[in-house]
Motif scaffolding. Structure first.
Motif, PDB file in Angstrom:
ATOM      1  N   CYS A  63      -7.326  -0.303   0.933  1.00 60.16           N
ATOM      2  CA  CYS A  63      -6.402   0.110   0.087  1.00 60.16           C
ATOM      3  C   CYS A  63      -6.196  -0.874  -1.388  1.00 60.16           C
ATOM      4  CB  CYS A  63      -4.937   0.339   0.705  1.00 60.16           C
ATOM      5  SG  CYS A  63      -4.786   1.724   1.887  1.00 60.16           S
TER       6      CYS A  63
ATOM      7  N   CYS B  42      -2.586   5.134   0.895  1.00 59.99           N
ATOM      8  CA  CYS B  42      -2.919   5.045   2.277  1.00 59.99           C
ATOM      9  C   CYS B  42      -3.617   6.634   2.593  1.00 59.99           C
ATOM     10  CB  CYS B  42      -1.869   4.642   3.137  1.00 59.99           C
ATOM     11  SG  CYS B  42      -1.057   2.967   2.971  1.00 59.99           S
TER      12      CYS B  42
ATOM     13  N   CYS C 241       0.854  -1.126  -0.072  1.00 60.45           N
ATOM     14  CA  CYS C 241      -0.055   0.007   0.034  1.00 60.45           C
ATOM     15  C   CYS C 241       0.828   1.091   0.000  1.00 60.45           C
ATOM     16  CB  CYS C 241      -0.926   0.183   1.222  1.00 60.45           C
ATOM     17  SG  CYS C 241      -2.095  -1.335   1.385  1.00 60.45           S
TER      18      CYS C 241
END
Length: 179
Positions: free
Chosen positions: A174, A35, A30
């Motif tokens: 995510c 994020c 991610c």
């Protein structure tokens, strides 16, 4: 996913049961920009965060205010938050760091609701940067005073399970996110 929490009693006597949380963790696969996008997207959060009862942003007197009602387990009353939040991308010695700051505010247009306890003292700082690979390193400082009597089992659950579960849920979010 690695996550370590350090509950530390602050400002209040230990028997008050209030803690500040400092979380250091990693979100594999991610990237930090993703994020930050997921974290800031309130509408998307309603889809993946099981504890959201109500969540929206409104502008009062030119300032963006967030209202958030959190589901608490029976027989406890739900809590709600009224807060301001800002996200900035900082350059620190060539490292790109996403910083999110949030703090409770009092807004007359958001009065307390019957049966819901207003969290009047809430503060959060979040920093996200690349882990040097395909993921992110995350640091979070979090404090709130949930009001009322919070049983120690719930405090322990938040420290041991709630925060790591939140990070796992966010990691999953995510992977499912598209702008």
């Amino acid at each position: 996913l690695s996550c370590v929490t350090f509950p530390l009693p602050i400002l209040f006597p230990q028997q008050s049961g209030l803690y500040e949380y400092k979380i250091f963790g990693g979100l594999a696969d991610c990237p930090p920009e993703l994020c930050a996008d997921v974290y800031m997207d309130l509408d998307f959060r309603k889809q993946w965060d099981q504890y959201v009862k109500e969540l929206y942003e409104k502008t009062y007197d030119g300032e963006k205010i967030i209202y958030w009602e959190v589901k608490y387990p029976f027989p406890l009353s739900n809590r709600d938050y009224v807060y301001i939040r800002e996200c900035r991308v900082m350059d620190v010695d060539g490292r790109k760091i996403w910083v999110v700051l949030a703090q409770s505010v009092s807004v007359p247009q958001c009065p307390e609701k019957p049966g819901i306890i207003r969290v009047k003292s809430y503060k959060q700082s979040l920093a996200i940067e690349s882990d040097g690979k395909t993921g992110s390193k995350v640091y979070m400082y979090y404090f709130d005073n949930p009001g009322g009597m919070i049983p120690s089992w719930l405090v322990n659950w938040a420290a041991k399970s709630g925060v790591p579960t939140f990070l796992k849920d966010m990691q999953k979010a995510c992977h499912n996110y598209s702008k």
